[in-house]
Design a protein around this motif. Sequence first.
Motif, PDB file in Angstrom:
ATOM      1  N   LEU A 165       1.819  10.156  16.306  1.00 52.91           N
ATOM      2  CA  LEU A 165       1.322  10.933  15.178  1.00 52.91           C
ATOM      3  C   LEU A 165       0.272  10.201  14.365  1.00 52.91           C
ATOM      4  N   TRP A 166       0.412   8.904  14.225  1.00 57.72           N
ATOM      5  CA  TRP A 166      -0.461   8.156  13.325  1.00 57.72           C
ATOM      6  C   TRP A 166      -0.415   6.679  13.668  1.00 57.72           C
ATOM      7  N   ARG A 167      -1.526   5.986  13.429  1.00 56.73           N
ATOM      8  CA  ARG A 167      -1.603   4.555  13.699  1.00 56.73           C
ATOM      9  C   ARG A 167      -2.268   3.858  12.528  1.00 56.73           C
ATOM     10  N   GLY A 168      -1.748   2.709  12.130  1.00 60.52           N
ATOM     11  CA  GLY A 168      -2.328   1.954  11.025  1.00 60.52           C
ATOM     12  C   GLY A 168      -1.752   0.559  10.974  1.00 60.52           C
ATOM     13  N   PRO A 169      -2.361  -0.314  10.169  1.00 59.49           N
ATOM     14  CA  PRO A 169      -1.915  -1.710  10.117  1.00 59.49           C
ATOM     15  C   PRO A 169      -0.659  -1.891   9.272  1.00 59.49           C
ATOM     16  N   LEU A 170       0.162  -2.828   9.687  1.00 56.96           N
ATOM     17  CA  LEU A 170       1.326  -3.249   8.921  1.00 56.96           C
ATOM     18  C   LEU A 170       0.891  -4.354   7.965  1.00 56.96           C
ATOM     19  N   HIS A 171       1.496  -4.418   6.775  1.00 58.71           N
ATOM     20  CA  HIS A 171       1.088  -5.396   5.771  1.00 58.71           C
ATOM     21  C   HIS A 171       2.278  -6.179   5.237  1.00 58.71           C
ATOM     22  N   TRP A 172       1.990  -7.382   4.800  1.00 56.89           N
ATOM     23  CA  TRP A 172       2.944  -8.142   4.007  1.00 56.89           C
ATOM     24  C   TRP A 172       2.939  -7.588   2.585  1.00 56.89           C
ATOM     25  N   VAL A 173       4.110  -7.537   1.978  1.00 61.15           N
ATOM     26  CA  VAL A 173       4.194  -7.115   0.583  1.00 61.15           C
ATOM     27  C   VAL A 173       5.085  -8.085  -0.183  1.00 61.15           C
ATOM     28  N   SER A 174       4.820  -8.158  -1.490  1.00 61.65           N
ATOM     29  CA  SER A 174       5.534  -9.107  -2.335  1.00 61.65           C
ATOM     30  C   SER A 174       5.548  -8.588  -3.764  1.00 61.65           C
ATOM     31  N   ALA A 175       6.391  -9.173  -4.600  1.00 62.57           N
ATOM     32  CA  ALA A 175       6.431  -8.814  -6.018  1.00 62.57           C
ATOM     33  C   ALA A 175       5.085  -9.112  -6.659  1.00 62.57           C
ATOM     34  N   THR A 176       4.637  -8.219  -7.542  1.00 59.10           N
ATOM     35  CA  THR A 176       3.323  -8.387  -8.174  1.00 59.10           C
ATOM     36  C   THR A 176       3.302  -9.527  -9.179  1.00 59.10           C
ATOM     37  N   ASP A 177       4.439  -9.841  -9.770  1.00 63.95           N
ATOM     38  CA  ASP A 177       4.450 -10.800 -10.876  1.00 63.95           C
ATOM     39  C   ASP A 177       5.011 -12.163 -10.503  1.00 63.95           C
ATOM     40  N   GLN A 178       5.274 -12.401  -9.211  1.00 64.03           N
ATOM     41  CA  GLN A 178       5.815 -13.699  -8.801  1.00 64.03           C
ATOM     42  C   GLN A 178       5.124 -14.168  -7.533  1.00 64.03           C
ATOM     43  N   PRO A 179       4.625 -15.399  -7.511  1.00 63.39           N
ATOM     44  CA  PRO A 179       3.887 -15.914  -6.340  1.00 63.39           C
ATOM     45  C   PRO A 179       4.832 -16.395  -5.239  1.00 63.39           C
ATOM     46  N   VAL A 180       5.671 -15.494  -4.747  1.00 64.08           N
ATOM     47  CA  VAL A 180       6.649 -15.878  -3.725  1.00 64.08           C
ATOM     48  C   VAL A 180       5.956 -16.403  -2.474  1.00 64.08           C
ATOM     49  N   ARG A 286      -2.265  15.768  11.815  1.00 64.18           N
ATOM     50  CA  ARG A 286      -3.651  15.922  12.267  1.00 64.18           C
ATOM     51  C   ARG A 286      -4.551  16.436  11.148  1.00 64.18           C
ATOM     52  N   MET A 287      -4.073  17.435  10.424  1.00 65.25           N
ATOM     53  CA  MET A 287      -4.903  18.056   9.390  1.00 65.25           C
ATOM     54  C   MET A 287      -5.134  17.121   8.203  1.00 65.25           C
ATOM     55  N   GLN A 288      -4.171  16.257   7.918  1.00 62.00           N
ATOM     56  CA  GLN A 288      -4.264  15.422   6.734  1.00 62.00           C
ATOM     57  C   GLN A 288      -4.601  13.973   7.075  1.00 62.00           C
ATOM     58  N   LEU A 289      -5.102  13.733   8.256  1.00 66.14           N
ATOM     59  CA  LEU A 289      -5.325  12.364   8.710  1.00 66.14           C
ATOM     60  C   LEU A 289      -6.198  11.584   7.749  1.00 66.14           C
ATOM     61  N   GLN A 290      -7.219  12.226   7.210  1.00 59.72           N
ATOM     62  CA  GLN A 290      -8.134  11.519   6.321  1.00 59.72           C
ATOM     63  C   GLN A 290      -7.487  11.185   4.988  1.00 59.72           C
ATOM     64  N   SER A 291      -6.509  11.999   4.582  1.00 59.35           N
ATOM     65  CA  SER A 291      -5.880  11.766   3.288  1.00 59.35           C
ATOM     66  C   SER A 291      -4.584  10.960   3.374  1.00 59.35           C
ATOM     67  N   LEU A 292      -4.128  10.692   4.612  1.00 59.75           N
ATOM     68  CA  LEU A 292      -2.921   9.882   4.754  1.00 59.75           C
ATOM     69  C   LEU A 292      -3.214   8.444   4.394  1.00 59.75           C
ATOM     70  N   PRO A 293      -2.168   7.643   4.067  1.00 67.87           N
ATOM     71  CA  PRO A 293      -2.392   6.236   3.750  1.00 67.87           C
ATOM     72  C   PRO A 293      -3.135   5.557   4.876  1.00 67.87           C
ATOM     73  N   SER A 294      -4.119   4.749   4.517  1.00 68.83           N
ATOM     74  CA  SER A 294      -4.938   4.090   5.532  1.00 68.83           C
ATOM     75  C   SER A 294      -4.297   2.827   6.062  1.00 68.83           C
ATOM     76  N   ALA A 295      -3.147   2.475   5.538  1.00 71.82           N
ATOM     77  CA  ALA A 295      -2.453   1.298   6.029  1.00 71.82           C
ATOM     78  C   ALA A 295      -0.981   1.600   6.085  1.00 71.82           C
ATOM     79  N   ALA A 296      -0.361   1.176   7.192  1.00 68.40           N
ATOM     80  CA  ALA A 296       1.070   1.391   7.321  1.00 68.40           C
ATOM     81  C   ALA A 296       1.744   0.159   7.842  1.00 68.40           C
TER      82      ALA A 296
END
Length: 296
Positions: A165-180, A286-296
């Motif tokens: 259905l959809w393909r996109g990059p996986l990302h690292w995520v972390s707390a915004t207020d702590q430099p873990v 398919r219809m919303q491909l452009q509006s879907l998140p560009s990263a997953a």
Amino acid sequence: MFGLPPGIDPDLLRSFVLVAEGGSVTRAAQSVGRTQSAVSMQMRRLEELLGQPLLARGPRGFLPTQHGAWLLDRARRLLELNDEIVAGFRTPELAGRVRLGTPDDYALIWLPEILSRFAQSHPAVEIELVCLPSTGLLRCFDAGELDLTLFSAGNEAPGVLSERLWRGPLHWVSATDQPVHLRRPLPVALCMEDCPWSRAAIKALNDSGLPWRVAYHSASQTGTHAIALAGLAVTMGLTGMLPAGLRVLGEEDGMPRLPDFEVAMRVHHNVPLAARLGRHISDSFRMQLQSLPSAA
């Protein structure tokens, strides 16, 4: 003057889809109420009509050839339209229950809008939503406990057919207020050990040479997000709808690059409500491909 192209009997396509998806003429014959020899004859008639081999026998049963894979996608759509036309005249409104599986993060990112539109056009359909990790969803699907399911591609067994259905990059995520991400060894929250996201994260960290350790495990993405929000570890995630308090980490933060991943879907197409909802989900992506998140 050119004549009209030959028509294709929907019954031939229905049997073909069942064989291609299940890898078995016997199971397909049971689903359509025919003998095994009758379904085998249907497959020969379809191949003769189209002039190409559509199925090949493999170690795990029948698999579609290159031409068969091309036909499979279009046959599913044609059959759904066929069933929709028939149902539109025989029953004024679709009703009943359909069991939909999804990972919890996919449910939050994509399903609210998709299910809202489906409910508007099919108000008498009851959707039972089951949120589990992808491996659990696929086990439930194979056991007949789900009618259709979304999942992260890479969790299915080799040779299992699914719709991407959809393909996109996986990302690292972390707390915004702590430099873990600056801690060493880097604390990481992973999903289950057999999760392809976790395997990708482990490989990326090992290849990068960063000292790291598994700080937490969770059976769901929501659980790893909770750990990250607490500032206890970094984790992986989709960026389409991160909880407030989380941010994406990139290579500029010293984190190794993660690969792309795909959202996939499996559907029991012999269940009319599942086929209808599956087509709606596929069309929505398919219809919303452009509006879907560009990263997953």
